[in-house]
Design a protein around this motif. Sequence first.
Motif, mmCIF file in Angstrom:
data_model
loop_
_atom_site.group_PDB
_atom_site.id
_atom_site.type_symbol
_atom_site.label_atom_id
_atom_site.label_comp_id
_atom_site.label_asym_id
_atom_site.label_seq_id
_atom_site.Cartn_x
_atom_site.Cartn_y
_atom_site.Cartn_z
ATOM 1 N N THR A 1 35.340 57.480 -50.461
ATOM 2 C CA THR A 1 34.165 57.322 -50.124
ATOM 3 C C THR A 1 33.368 58.285 -51.120
ATOM 4 N N THR A 2 32.158 58.351 -50.957
ATOM 5 C CA THR A 2 31.039 59.118 -51.747
ATOM 6 C C THR A 2 30.538 60.587 -50.976
ATOM 7 N N GLN A 3 30.283 61.602 -51.351
ATOM 8 C CA GLN A 3 29.764 62.610 -50.706
ATOM 9 C C GLN A 3 28.318 62.796 -50.537
ATOM 10 N N THR A 4 27.646 61.773 -51.305
ATOM 11 C CA THR A 4 26.221 61.804 -51.207
ATOM 12 C C THR A 4 25.659 60.457 -51.306
ATOM 13 N N SER A 5 24.351 60.082 -50.949
ATOM 14 C CA SER A 5 23.727 59.008 -51.173
ATOM 15 C C SER A 5 23.019 58.608 -52.678
ATOM 16 N N ASP A 6 23.435 57.673 -53.332
ATOM 17 C CA ASP A 6 22.835 57.363 -54.595
ATOM 18 C C ASP A 6 23.406 55.890 -55.187
ATOM 19 N N ASN B 1 24.600 57.911 -60.047
ATOM 20 C CA ASN B 1 23.347 58.242 -60.905
ATOM 21 C C ASN B 1 23.077 59.755 -60.822
ATOM 22 N N ASP B 2 23.102 60.535 -62.022
ATOM 23 C CA ASP B 2 23.107 61.800 -62.195
ATOM 24 C C ASP B 2 21.998 62.362 -62.960
ATOM 25 N N VAL B 3 20.879 61.493 -63.227
ATOM 26 C CA VAL B 3 19.891 61.969 -64.259
ATOM 27 C C VAL B 3 19.013 63.047 -63.678
ATOM 28 N N GLU B 4 18.691 63.163 -62.403
ATOM 29 C CA GLU B 4 17.740 64.190 -61.882
ATOM 30 C C GLU B 4 18.715 65.494 -61.810
ATOM 31 N N GLU B 5 19.837 65.160 -61.493
ATOM 32 C CA GLU B 5 20.803 66.489 -61.311
ATOM 33 C C GLU B 5 20.870 67.022 -62.594
ATOM 34 N N LYS B 6 21.280 66.349 -63.726
ATOM 35 C CA LYS B 6 21.238 66.826 -65.262
ATOM 36 C C LYS B 6 20.175 67.536 -65.629
ATOM 37 N N ALA B 7 18.970 66.871 -65.239
ATOM 38 C CA ALA B 7 17.648 67.467 -65.881
ATOM 39 C C ALA B 7 17.409 68.583 -65.092
ATOM 40 N N ARG B 8 17.782 69.030 -63.730
ATOM 41 C CA ARG B 8 17.566 70.119 -63.130
ATOM 42 C C ARG B 8 18.495 71.271 -63.465
ATOM 43 N N LEU B 9 19.836 70.827 -63.853
ATOM 44 C CA LEU B 9 20.826 71.563 -64.678
ATOM 45 C C LEU B 9 20.108 72.172 -65.931
ATOM 46 N N ALA B 10 19.626 71.257 -66.636
ATOM 47 C CA ALA B 10 19.258 71.727 -67.988
ATOM 48 C C ALA B 10 18.095 72.706 -67.822
ATOM 49 N N GLN C 1 26.487 69.976 -57.212
ATOM 50 C CA GLN C 1 25.606 68.756 -56.695
ATOM 51 C C GLN C 1 25.972 67.908 -57.849
ATOM 52 N N LEU C 2 26.067 68.016 -59.116
ATOM 53 C CA LEU C 2 26.310 67.181 -60.035
ATOM 54 C C LEU C 2 28.005 66.749 -59.948
ATOM 55 N N ASP C 3 28.885 67.583 -59.549
ATOM 56 C CA ASP C 3 30.186 67.316 -59.317
ATOM 57 C C ASP C 3 30.418 66.068 -57.966
ATOM 58 N N GLU C 4 29.243 66.394 -57.031
ATOM 59 C CA GLU C 4 29.538 65.445 -55.924
ATOM 60 C C GLU C 4 29.237 63.947 -56.342
ATOM 61 N N LEU C 5 28.677 63.935 -57.578
ATOM 62 C CA LEU C 5 28.207 62.238 -58.019
ATOM 63 C C LEU C 5 29.376 61.762 -58.770
ATOM 64 N N LEU C 6 30.648 62.801 -58.701
ATOM 65 C CA LEU C 6 31.790 62.270 -59.250
ATOM 66 C C LEU C 6 32.773 61.868 -58.598
ATOM 67 N N VAL C 7 33.332 60.636 -58.280
ATOM 68 C CA VAL C 7 34.289 60.423 -57.361
ATOM 69 C C VAL C 7 35.736 60.444 -57.973
ATOM 70 N N LYS C 8 36.524 61.209 -57.651
ATOM 71 C CA LYS C 8 37.943 61.442 -58.277
ATOM 72 C C LYS C 8 38.936 61.062 -57.336
ATOM 73 N N ALA C 9 40.173 60.885 -57.797
ATOM 74 C CA ALA C 9 41.259 60.400 -57.094
ATOM 75 C C ALA C 9 41.926 61.862 -56.385
ATOM 76 N N PRO C 10 42.242 62.142 -55.008
ATOM 77 C CA PRO C 10 42.612 63.072 -54.519
ATOM 78 C C PRO C 10 44.471 63.358 -54.603
ATOM 79 N N PHE C 11 44.729 62.158 -55.185
ATOM 80 C CA PHE C 11 46.267 62.458 -55.237
ATOM 81 C C PHE C 11 46.904 61.169 -56.115
#
Length: 353
Positions: free
Chosen positions: A71-76, A99-108, A158-168
């Motif tokens: 599952t995801t950690q956030t809504s997007d 979608n990470d456009v807003e988070e990347k802009a904030r980080l920049a 917050q940007l990492d939370e938009l990436l879903v990765k395999a836990p094992f």
Amino acid sequence: MSKGLKFSPLLFAVILCLGLVVYLYMPKEESQQANQSGATFVKVHKVNQEDFEVVVEALGTGKANESVFITTQTSDIVQKIHFDDGDLVKQGQLLLELNDVEEKARLAELNVNLQEALKQLKRIKNLAKNNVASEQLLDEQLAKVNVLNAQMDVAKTQLDELLVKAPFDGILGVRQISVGALVTPGDVVTTLDDLSFIKVDFDIAESHLASVALGQKIRATSVAYPGKVFEGQITSIASRVDPSTRSVQIRANIKNEDLKLRPGMLLQILLQKQVLQTLVVPEVVLVPVEDKQFVFLVKGDSVALVEVKVGRRKPGKVQILSGLEAGDLVVTEGTLKLRDGSKVTFDLANSGE
């Protein structure tokens, strides 16, 4: 003319010869020979002492070594999907991007502010060395830099939370979402199962508790693979006996390198309790009479109806506790034609020993 043929010595001799040939070459079955001698032809088995495996049978359901719903950690909005149904994946492998456009802009933005704050901090430090800037101004600028660094860490998280990765490591299930879909925490993207080995939980009666131990071997079969035996070993034994069923839960691990077993499969478990050295005969030799068991024991050219005491059973075989000795011959086929004292004949080469 017909009268001459009827009494012709030549015709009589030909008929006699044909009859003799038919008699000499007619196949004689053992049963015919037995009838001629007044005995019944039977098949026999030589009683031997052999290994008799005592097993405990149980049913269990397979479970993955590790199993999760992705599952995801956030809504997007789903931006990219990096997997297909049934993919084998490694721990940390990227599966999904939101979608990470807003988070990347904030980080920049934070990065620009941080670089400017660092320049100001460097300038103030130089002025402080010459006693032009106060210590308070230096501390304030240093605090500003620390705040921006902390905000940068939050933005990266917050940007990492938009990436879903395999836990094992494992195998993915069916994909449940598409690019452009709005997902929220709890929405199932897919499943991930580690099938390197399968866990199976099963119950045994408390009477068998003393016969099980950690590391003990088990065998498992599945209707999906007739004739295939999967081997495993016991990894845990429940600390309690269920008071309602008087059973104990056992967990075993079965290696699953070829990924044939899947979670949810019904498995028949065979747990070796002990191996006895005992007399064993085919189950077909038994002749039940009321609540007792008998066998036809060959004695010379006749049989005797002998009572035996049977022990444990398994498909096609039975343990004999008393009534027979190693080397005895018992009738396996033809018992319906026999009575106590009946004459018999048999072929020892086909005795089935």
